[in-house]
Design a protein around this motif. Structure first.
Motif, short mmCIF file in Angstrom:
data_model
loop_
_atom_site.label_atom_id
_atom_site.label_comp_id
_atom_site.label_asym_id
_atom_site.label_seq_id
_atom_site.Cartn_x
_atom_site.Cartn_y
_atom_site.Cartn_z
N VAL A 502 0.84 -1.20 0.00
CA VAL A 502 0.00 0.00 0.00
C VAL A 502 0.88 1.25 0.00
O VAL A 502 0.68 2.19 -0.77
N LEU A 503 1.89 1.26 0.90
CA LEU A 503 2.77 2.44 1.00
C LEU A 503 3.57 2.65 -0.29
O LEU A 503 3.82 3.77 -0.71
N LYS A 504 3.98 1.54 -0.93
CA LYS A 504 4.82 1.65 -2.13
C LYS A 504 4.03 2.05 -3.38
O LYS A 504 4.49 2.86 -4.17
N HIS A 505 2.85 1.47 -3.54
CA HIS A 505 2.19 1.56 -4.84
C HIS A 505 0.84 2.26 -4.84
O HIS A 505 0.40 2.75 -5.87
N ALA A 506 0.10 2.27 -3.69
CA ALA A 506 -1.31 2.66 -3.74
C ALA A 506 -1.53 4.17 -3.79
O ALA A 506 -2.54 4.63 -4.28
N ASN A 507 -0.59 4.93 -3.21
CA ASN A 507 -0.79 6.39 -3.10
C ASN A 507 -2.10 6.70 -2.38
O ASN A 507 -2.88 7.54 -2.79
N ALA A 508 -2.33 5.97 -1.27
CA ALA A 508 -3.59 6.09 -0.53
C ALA A 508 -3.44 7.09 0.62
O ALA A 508 -2.34 7.38 1.08
N THR A 509 -4.60 7.61 1.08
CA THR A 509 -4.61 8.49 2.25
C THR A 509 -5.26 7.84 3.46
O THR A 509 -5.03 8.26 4.58
N GLU A 510 -6.07 6.80 3.23
CA GLU A 510 -6.75 6.11 4.33
C GLU A 510 -6.71 4.61 4.09
O GLU A 510 -6.98 4.15 2.98
N VAL A 511 -6.35 3.88 5.14
CA VAL A 511 -6.28 2.41 5.05
C VAL A 511 -6.99 1.83 6.28
O VAL A 511 -6.72 2.23 7.41
N SER A 512 -7.92 0.90 6.05
CA SER A 512 -8.62 0.21 7.14
C SER A 512 -8.09 -1.22 7.22
O SER A 512 -8.03 -1.92 6.22
N VAL A 513 -7.68 -1.62 8.43
CA VAL A 513 -7.18 -2.98 8.67
C VAL A 513 -8.18 -3.68 9.60
O VAL A 513 -8.44 -3.22 10.71
N HIS A 514 -8.77 -4.79 9.13
CA HIS A 514 -9.74 -5.56 9.91
C HIS A 514 -9.11 -6.90 10.29
O HIS A 514 -8.63 -7.63 9.42
N LEU A 515 -9.10 -7.21 11.60
CA LEU A 515 -8.58 -8.50 12.09
C LEU A 515 -9.70 -9.20 12.88
O LEU A 515 -10.17 -8.68 13.88
N ILE A 516 -10.14 -10.37 12.36
CA ILE A 516 -11.20 -11.14 13.00
C ILE A 516 -10.70 -12.55 13.26
O ILE A 516 -10.21 -13.21 12.35
N ILE A 517 -10.79 -13.00 14.54
CA ILE A 517 -10.37 -14.35 14.89
C ILE A 517 -11.44 -14.95 15.79
O ILE A 517 -11.77 -14.39 16.84
N ASN A 518 -12.01 -16.08 15.36
CA ASN A 518 -12.94 -16.83 16.19
C ASN A 518 -12.82 -18.31 15.84
O ASN A 518 -11.91 -18.70 15.11
N GLU A 519 -13.72 -19.14 16.37
CA GLU A 519 -13.64 -20.57 16.15
C GLU A 519 -13.81 -20.93 14.67
O GLU A 519 -13.28 -21.95 14.21
N GLU A 520 -14.56 -20.15 13.92
CA GLU A 520 -14.85 -20.48 12.53
C GLU A 520 -13.79 -20.01 11.56
O GLU A 520 -13.54 -20.64 10.54
N GLU A 521 -13.12 -18.89 11.85
CA GLU A 521 -12.19 -18.35 10.87
C GLU A 521 -11.20 -17.37 11.51
O GLU A 521 -11.42 -16.86 12.62
N ALA A 522 -10.08 -17.19 10.80
CA ALA A 522 -9.15 -16.11 11.08
C ALA A 522 -9.08 -15.28 9.80
O ALA A 522 -8.75 -15.81 8.73
N LEU A 523 -9.41 -13.98 9.88
CA LEU A 523 -9.53 -13.16 8.69
C LEU A 523 -8.76 -11.85 8.88
O LEU A 523 -8.89 -11.19 9.91
N LEU A 524 -7.95 -11.51 7.87
CA LEU A 524 -7.25 -10.22 7.82
C LEU A 524 -7.69 -9.53 6.53
O LEU A 524 -7.50 -10.08 5.44
N MET A 525 -8.29 -8.34 6.65
CA MET A 525 -8.74 -7.60 5.48
C MET A 525 -8.13 -6.20 5.52
O MET A 525 -8.21 -5.52 6.54
N ILE A 526 -7.52 -5.78 4.41
CA ILE A 526 -6.88 -4.47 4.32
C ILE A 526 -7.51 -3.74 3.13
O ILE A 526 -7.43 -4.19 1.99
N GLU A 527 -8.18 -2.58 3.42
CA GLU A 527 -8.84 -1.78 2.40
C GLU A 527 -8.13 -0.42 2.31
O GLU A 527 -7.85 0.19 3.33
#
Length: 584
Positions: A502-527
């Motif tokens: 993101v820092l190298k290529h996206a030229n973004a001003t806002e980034v959301s990082v979502h981290l979800i961990i429970n019995e069903e799944e471990a999920l990392l989402m970066i927007e």
């Protein structure tokens, strides 16, 4: 700051300051706590603060109390408190507070599914405040639009919502802008314009993130989930419903949490995952209120009937087979001969079946052994690599860093050209800092000693401290942290690689990082809201290819959704994450 206001007001016997500090405490409780706690805080202030009835701020307490009852869906109590606020404002000739109370009454009727009554109050507010510079103009226009949506007059809803959005942009109110965009999305959704509805809802959620309004952000995510479900995109619906669930759970928003459970149950039903659908219906029943029990019980009962029906069909087929065999057993000699021949053929067929089944099992077992062997080799390489990273990081920190520090100390004691010595000392300090940074990058101590969540939180802080162009925000819903240590390393390396891209290529001003961990799944989402890229022409680089091979080792998947000018969403997901297995 509220504590400072209270202390200064007490010191100088400033009554209005004491009352205002009590109100701000109650408002913060309403925003970030429970409605009941806020009501208790307001009642305590009204009862215990002397001369509050003669202060101009008294009316605000009753308006806020009414909003608490709306949050609890106790609309009669809400209207009673708003009416009390109107009477106090009229008695004190406080025109602004009266207008605010009228807006609140309209809001209560709107939430109680009485849109015509609500429109009457909102129209009265606009009549009393006709000027376009009126502070709450955008809010009132958006509320009228919402009422017309309830009445299914979608053309009128779009008309007032567009006026509300224009007024919000003019005043710079992100809250009203988000509300207006949400209402525009509903009017388009109801007319089958789903693509426009998705665009408006995504823009609304971005505005909502800026004002940090978790309840309304959860509403936007739930409406996105509903649109995706209506357009047969159940996996996207589940993704946004889980985001709504995480926000509602962390912020204790009971109504939105129940809606999240219902949306997730519908999403899993749509993809045929009846086990998870039933699990979320059970969660919903545990979270039910007095008006919602029947529908949810009915939905769960329908699932149970569906399973029972399938079971009965299987039993009926088995019974028919047994009846047929019974009839064949009492046939004449010719039929006995046919049965004998059929039996011999059956024996031969069974023998052939057993032979091929045994051979197939052997091949399958051999393939699984080879796959496990390959997996163990890859895991050993990963463990060795991480161990080597730790060793090199330790050598850098304990060896090279100490030598650089010692050299710097010796240099400070040396005599000669002071300017040159100072430059050399500065270079040594810079080298020490960079070596320490490389050491921490190779093996983050927080990940090893305190777990994935704290390591990601520190990573976000370092990213925000290191540069001012791009703001990183973390949203987390972690039910347990003792996941397999190598899996935690894979997720953390993915976080490093994706944020670095993101820092190298996206030229973004806002980034959301979502981290979800429970019995069903471990999920990392970066927007991010950056430039995006053409996924057909730009393939994965070496870093992402190496990362993808590690992810597959743990049965996970990496999905990157991007479009030129529309930003990028990267989703890393593992199903049923393993619990901790100590790294060698």
């Amino acid at each position: 700051k509220i504590q400072q206001i209270q202390e200064l007001s007490t010191k100088f016997n400033y009554k209005h300051g004491l009352i205002e500090s009590a109100f701000f405490r109650s408002w913060l409780t309403y925003r970030y706590g429970s409605a009941d706690a806020c009501i208790n805080s307001i009642d305590s202030a009204i009862k215990n603060i002397p001369n509050i009835s003669s202060d101009a701020a008294e009316v605000k307490f009753y308006i806020l109390k009414g909003q608490c009852y709306v949050k609890k869906t106790q609309f009669d109590q809400a209207v009673n408190n708003f009416s009390t606020a109107i009477k106090i404002a009229e008695r004190k000739k406080d025109f602004a507070s009266k207008t605010g109370a009228l807006i609140s009454v309209g809001w209560a009727y709107m939430e109680d599914s009485k849109p015509k009554e609500a429109i009457g109050f909102f129209t009265e507010v606009l009549t009393l405040n006709p000027e376009k510079t009126y502070n709450n103009r955008a809010l009132v226009l958006c509320n009228i639009a919402a009422c017309y949506n309830i009445l299914a007059n979608y053309a009128a809803a779009e008309k007032y919502a567009l006026q509300g959005v224009d007024a919000a942009r003019a005043s710079g109110s992100m809250v009203d802008l988000a509300n207006g965009l949400n209402i525009l999305a509903r009017s388009n959704y109801q007319r089958g314009k789903f693509d426009k509805a998705i665009i408006y809802l995504k823009e609304a959620s971005k505005a909502r993130e800026k004002v940090e309004d978790p309840a309304m952000l959860a509403s936007d995510y739930l409406e996105l989930a509903d649109v995706y479900l209506k357009t047969n995109q159940a996996n996207q619906a589940i993704l946004y419903a889980k985001k709504a669930e995480a926000i509602s759970y962390v912020n204790k928003i009971d109504l939105k949490l129940a809606n999240s459970y219902e949306a997730l149950a519908g999403g899993f039903t749509a993809i045929g995952d009846f086990k998870n659908a039933a699990r979320y219906y059970q969660k919903l029943l545990a979270h039910k209120d007095s008006t919602g029990t029947g529908n949810y019980s009915k939905a769960l009962a329908e699932l149970q009937v569906k399973f029972a029906t399938e079971k009965k069909i299987t039993e009926n087929l088995k019974l028919k087979k047994e009846n047929l065999e019974s009839k064949l057993s009492i046939s004449n000699k010719q039929k006995w001969l046919i049965i004998l021949i059929a039996g011999l053929l059956g024996v031969v067929a069974t023998g052939l079946y057993i032979f091929y089944l045994t051979r197939s099992k052997y091949r399958t077992q051999r393939a699984l052994e080879q796959l496990n062997e390959q997996k163990n080799r890859t895991l050993a390489v990963m463990q060795t690599e991480e161990s080597e990273r730790r060793r090199i990081a330790g050598d850098l920190h304990d060896g090279v860093c100490q030598m650089l520090v010692a050299a710097s100390l010796q240099l400070k004691n040396a005599k000669g050209d002071e300017e040159k010595l100072a430059k050399i000392d500065g270079l040594l300090d810079q080298a020490t800092t960079e070596v320490r940074a490389v050491s921490h990058q190779m093996t983050p101590e927080l990940l090893l000693h305190y777990g994935l969540l704290m390591a990601v939180q520190q990573g976000i802080e370092r990213l925000n401290d290191a540069q001012n162009k791009c703001k990183f925000t973390l949203f987390e819903h972690v039910e347990f942290e003792d996941i397999d240590e190598m899996l935690a390393v894979v997720i953390y390396r993915a976080f490093q690689e994706l944020t670095n891209n993101v820092l190298k290529h996206a030229n973004a001003t806002e980034v959301s990082v979502h981290l979800i961990i429970n019995e069903e799944e471990a999920l990392l989402m970066i927007e991010d809201n950056g430039e995006g890229f053409d996924s057909k022409t730009n393939k994965f680089g070496l870093g992402l290819k190496n990362l993808e091979s590690r992810i597959k080792l743990y049965g996970g998947g990496l999905d990157i959704d991007t479009m030129l000018g529309k930003g990028t969403t990267s989703i890393l997901k593992f199903t049923s994450p393993k619990r901790k297995n100590v790294l060698v």
